[in-house]
Design a protein around this motif. Structure first.
Motif, PDB file in Angstrom:
ATOM      1  N   ARG A  67      36.468 -55.110  -9.235  1.00 45.88           N
ATOM      2  CA  ARG A  67      37.288 -53.907  -9.096  1.00 45.88           C
ATOM      3  C   ARG A  67      37.332 -53.412  -7.640  1.00 45.88           C
ATOM      4  O   ARG A  67      37.152 -52.240  -7.348  1.00 45.88           O
ATOM      5  CB  ARG A  67      36.796 -52.793 -10.028  1.00 45.88           C
ATOM      6  CG  ARG A  67      37.151 -53.025 -11.495  1.00 45.88           C
ATOM      7  CD  ARG A  67      36.862 -51.797 -12.341  1.00 45.88           C
ATOM      8  NE  ARG A  67      37.569 -50.624 -11.855  1.00 45.88           N
ATOM      9  CZ  ARG A  67      38.835 -50.318 -12.166  1.00 45.88           C
ATOM     10  NH1 ARG A  67      39.542 -51.124 -12.953  1.00 45.88           N
ATOM     11  NH2 ARG A  67      39.394 -49.219 -11.686  1.00 45.88           N
ATOM     12  N   ALA A 124      43.543 -53.378  -6.925  1.00 45.93           N
ATOM     13  CA  ALA A 124      44.366 -53.354  -8.127  1.00 45.93           C
ATOM     14  C   ALA A 124      45.810 -53.671  -7.785  1.00 45.93           C
ATOM     15  O   ALA A 124      46.313 -53.313  -6.710  1.00 45.93           O
ATOM     16  CB  ALA A 124      44.293 -51.981  -8.804  1.00 45.93           C
ATOM     17  N   THR A 179      43.205 -56.069 -12.087  1.00 40.93           N
ATOM     18  CA  THR A 179      42.188 -55.962 -11.038  1.00 40.93           C
ATOM     19  C   THR A 179      41.374 -57.242 -10.982  1.00 40.93           C
ATOM     20  O   THR A 179      41.418 -58.077 -11.894  1.00 40.93           O
ATOM     21  CB  THR A 179      41.226 -54.778 -11.272  1.00 40.93           C
ATOM     22  OG1 THR A 179      40.448 -55.037 -12.445  1.00 40.93           O
ATOM     23  CG2 THR A 179      41.985 -53.471 -11.434  1.00 40.93           C
ATOM     24  N   ASP A 232      41.428 -44.747 -10.676  1.00 44.21           N
ATOM     25  CA  ASP A 232      42.456 -44.818 -11.725  1.00 44.21           C
ATOM     26  C   ASP A 232      43.242 -43.516 -11.837  1.00 44.21           C
ATOM     27  O   ASP A 232      44.470 -43.523 -11.982  1.00 44.21           O
ATOM     28  CB  ASP A 232      41.812 -45.154 -13.067  1.00 44.21           C
ATOM     29  CG  ASP A 232      41.273 -46.575 -13.117  1.00 44.21           C
ATOM     30  OD1 ASP A 232      41.708 -47.396 -12.283  1.00 44.21           O
ATOM     31  OD2 ASP A 232      40.431 -46.872 -13.988  1.00 44.21           O
TER      32      ASP A 232
END
Length: 322
Positions: free
Chosen positions: A312, A315, A308, A289
């Motif tokens: 995960r 994304a 997402t 991130d």
């Protein structure tokens, strides 16, 4: 695309000249490297499409799942009367999801370096969406200076850069690309960006070293292309595909590696390869991130939304130009 045979032949000669110059410069450099964009001739593009179907290659199916789940949200954020501009369109499989969701598109502009692949894709889209204006652009999106004139009629321009292709660029290149894209998309423009996330290195390794060897064929097709277009004499059996995850740099690194000492001729010049010597073809950076936020900020974009998958793995990020 329409055009006289003379113009088409000239364009092909220009493409081949660029390829020759890049290959000779890359083989002259230390360490040796050839830009990844030259992997995507017609056969390379077809092989990459096959890679996207492999069980180990989670990236494509995961991104498609995200796009299918959130396509209505993306369309709502884009709003009506947009032009959709896709960088590195390939077969435009993912863009079809957005075309279906954004039903009042003014135009779709696929940008790709492989002329043959681009023409086939554009013709298929025109057949399937007869009311959609399809304006293909055969170009290197890293240097593209302008978009077709028809795009100016759009209320806003929405860029689409899927597949985590942003990860194939060095950080400085990624920032330069995003800055150029922000300029082309203009005031109020937005970019839908696919980003592969950091994860278990074993899973990353398997994605680029599939059991069927399709990724190896893709890498070694670069040698086949040099043999065909540059009168080279590479023995494909004397080289191997090599890909591994570099945890310090946070990236997959891809090379073709020489299996025995040899001398190869390319475009009339001789190059000696030592056993074990590698020639770099591609990086694939992975992000967290913080890395995504830093990348967006470096080009003047703001993150409006991030979607997402539950695990995960991947994304899809909606970037806006303030």
């Amino acid at each position: 695309m329409n055009g006289s045979p003379l113009l088409l032949d000239r364009a092909q000669l220009d493409d081949r000249s660029e390829f020759r110059d890049a290959v000779l410069a890359g083989l002259d450099s230390t360490p040796r490297a050839i830009p990844a964009k030259f992997l995507y001739d017609a056969r390379g593009s077809a092989l990459f499409d096959a890679i996207c179907e492999l069980p180990e290659y989670y990236l494509t199916r995961t991104e498609i799942e995200i796009l299918r789940r959130f396509e209505a949200d993306i369309a709502a954020m884009a709003g009506p009367g947009c032009a959709l501009v896709e960088y590195g369109s390939g077969s435009s499989v993912k863009s079809r999801l957005l075309i279906e969701a954004m039903r009042d598109l003014v135009a779709y502009v696929p940008i790709d370096i492989s002329r043959q692949h681009l023409d086939a894709t554009a013709n298929g889209l025109r057949r399937d969406y007869p009311h959609l204006k399809v304006e293909p652009v055969c170009a290197d999106y890293m240097t593209l200076a302008r978009l077709p004139a028809d795009v100016s009629a759009a209320r806003r321009r929405i860029g689409f850069f899927p597949g985590s292709t942003i990860g194939n660029l060095l950080p400085v290149e990624a920032t330069a690309f995003l800055c150029r894209a922000r300029g082309l998309l203009g005031e109020g423009g937005a970019l839908v960006l696919g980003v592969d996330l950091k994860k278990d290195p074993r899973r990353l390794h398997d994605a680029y070293n599939d059991a069927a060897g399709v990724t190896a064929q893709f890498t070694l097709n670069l040698l086949r292309r040099m043999n065909r277009e540059l009168e080279a004499n590479f023995d494909l059996s004397a080289f191997a595909h090599e890909a591994f995850y570099n945890p310090v740099e946070g990236r997959i690194e891809i090379y073709f590696r020489c299996l025995r000492p040899q001398t190869v001729t390319v475009a009339g010049r001789s190059f000696t390869f030592a056993e074990g010597e590698r020639v770099h073809t591609e990086y694939s950076y992975k992000f967290d991130d913080a890395g995504i936020a830093t990348l967006a900020r470096s080009a003047g974009f703001t993150i409006a939304r991030t979607w997402t998958d539950p695990a995960r793995l991947f994304a899809v990020v909606y970037l806006v130009s303030p």
